[in-house]
Write a protein that holds these residues in place. Sequence first.
Motif, PDB file in Angstrom:
ATOM      1  N   UNK A 143      61.035 -19.182 -56.365  1.00 58.82           N
ATOM      2  CA  UNK A 143      61.827 -18.037 -56.858  1.00 58.82           C
ATOM      3  C   UNK A 143      60.923 -17.027 -57.583  1.00 58.82           C
ATOM      4  N   UNK A 144      59.808 -16.718 -56.963  1.00 56.28           N
ATOM      5  CA  UNK A 144      58.825 -15.826 -57.584  1.00 56.28           C
ATOM      6  C   UNK A 144      59.241 -14.369 -57.475  1.00 56.28           C
ATOM      7  N   UNK A 145      58.956 -13.612 -58.529  1.00 54.42           N
ATOM      8  CA  UNK A 145      59.156 -12.169 -58.488  1.00 54.42           C
ATOM      9  C   UNK A 145      57.938 -11.498 -57.854  1.00 54.42           C
ATOM     10  N   UNK A 165      39.383  -9.279 -46.707  1.00 58.69           N
ATOM     11  CA  UNK A 165      40.067  -7.979 -46.717  1.00 58.69           C
ATOM     12  C   UNK A 165      41.231  -7.967 -45.728  1.00 58.69           C
ATOM     13  N   UNK A 166      41.012  -8.555 -44.556  1.00 57.84           N
ATOM     14  CA  UNK A 166      42.071  -8.603 -43.534  1.00 57.84           C
ATOM     15  C   UNK A 166      43.243  -9.457 -44.033  1.00 57.84           C
ATOM     16  N   UNK A 167      42.929 -10.603 -44.619  1.00 62.78           N
ATOM     17  CA  UNK A 167      43.973 -11.489 -45.144  1.00 62.78           C
ATOM     18  C   UNK A 167      44.774 -10.790 -46.241  1.00 62.78           C
ATOM     19  N   UNK A 168      44.085 -10.098 -47.126  1.00 66.79           N
ATOM     20  CA  UNK A 168      44.763  -9.399 -48.227  1.00 66.79           C
ATOM     21  C   UNK A 168      45.732  -8.355 -47.683  1.00 66.79           C
ATOM     22  N   UNK A 169      45.302  -7.622 -46.662  1.00 64.74           N
ATOM     23  CA  UNK A 169      46.162  -6.605 -46.042  1.00 64.74           C
ATOM     24  C   UNK A 169      47.403  -7.259 -45.420  1.00 64.74           C
ATOM     25  N   UNK A 170      47.207  -8.390 -44.735  1.00 63.09           N
ATOM     26  CA  UNK A 170      48.340  -9.093 -44.115  1.00 63.09           C
ATOM     27  C   UNK A 170      49.319  -9.603 -45.170  1.00 63.09           C
ATOM     28  N   UNK A 171      48.784 -10.135 -46.253  1.00 68.95           N
ATOM     29  CA  UNK A 171      49.643 -10.651 -47.316  1.00 68.95           C
ATOM     30  C   UNK A 171      50.417  -9.520 -47.993  1.00 68.95           C
ATOM     31  N   UNK A 178      59.167  -8.967 -47.331  1.00 73.38           N
ATOM     32  CA  UNK A 178      59.964 -10.040 -47.962  1.00 73.38           C
ATOM     33  C   UNK A 178      60.515  -9.616 -49.318  1.00 73.38           C
ATOM     34  N   UNK A 179      59.792  -8.705 -50.004  1.00 74.87           N
ATOM     35  CA  UNK A 179      60.240  -8.260 -51.324  1.00 74.87           C
ATOM     36  C   UNK A 179      59.602  -9.018 -52.467  1.00 74.87           C
TER      37      UNK A 179
END
Length: 202
Positions: A143-145, A165-171, A178-179
Motif C-alpha cells: 500500500x505504498x504511496x 538508466x533504461x531501467x529507471x525510465x521503465x520504472x 499505476x499511480x
Amino acid sequence: MHEYHNQELKRLISECLRERPDSYVIQELFQQFPTSTELMDVTEQELTTINGIGRGKARQIIALLKLAKVLTVPSQDQYAIRTPKDVFDLLEPEVRYQAKEHFICLFLNTKNRVICKEIISIGSLNAAIVHPREVFRAAIKRCSASLICAHNHPSGDSTPSTEDLILTKRLREAGEIIGIEVLDHVIIGGNRFYSLKENGHL
C-alpha cells in the motif's frame, strides 16, 4: 529496524514446530522457499505440499511469519526519507560488502516514511535483473504511496550504467501508469552514491 534473515527464521520455525533445524521438514521448507521474501509470502496450501506439514503446522508457521513480518516494519517515527543521503545512510551498511548487485526498494507512505524495505532481486557482479512488475507488485502489496529504488555497484563506482538508466525510465513510466511515483533511484558504490533524480534522470 529489525530484519529477519534465514538463519533466524529457521531457528524460530524450528522452535515453533519443535523440530530440529536440520530435520527433513525444516530443510525441505527452506529448500522450497530459499529467500526470506519467498517464505514471508508463503500460503497454507503451499506449506501443506511438504511431507510432514499438515494444516495445523502450516497455520503455526503462517502465524509466526505474520508476527515476524509485523516486527520487520520500521517505526513510523523513524526513517523519513528527505534526501538521497538518507537512502545511502540506511542501505550502505547492508550492501557494503556484497559481491553481487542487490536491487532494493524502499516503500514509502504519504509522509515519505519507510513502510517497508525489500530486496527485489540479486544480480551478478555487474547487472541486477529487475522487472517493473516485481517492483510494483511489492509496492501495491505494501500500500505504498511512492517508492525509492536503490542498488549497489560492487565495483565501488556509483556511476549509472546504460542499463541503469533504461531501467529507471521503465520504472518511472510504469509508476505513472499505476499511480505510485518513483521518487529516486540511488546507486551506492563504495562510500559514495549517485542520485538519478538529482542528476536529471527522473
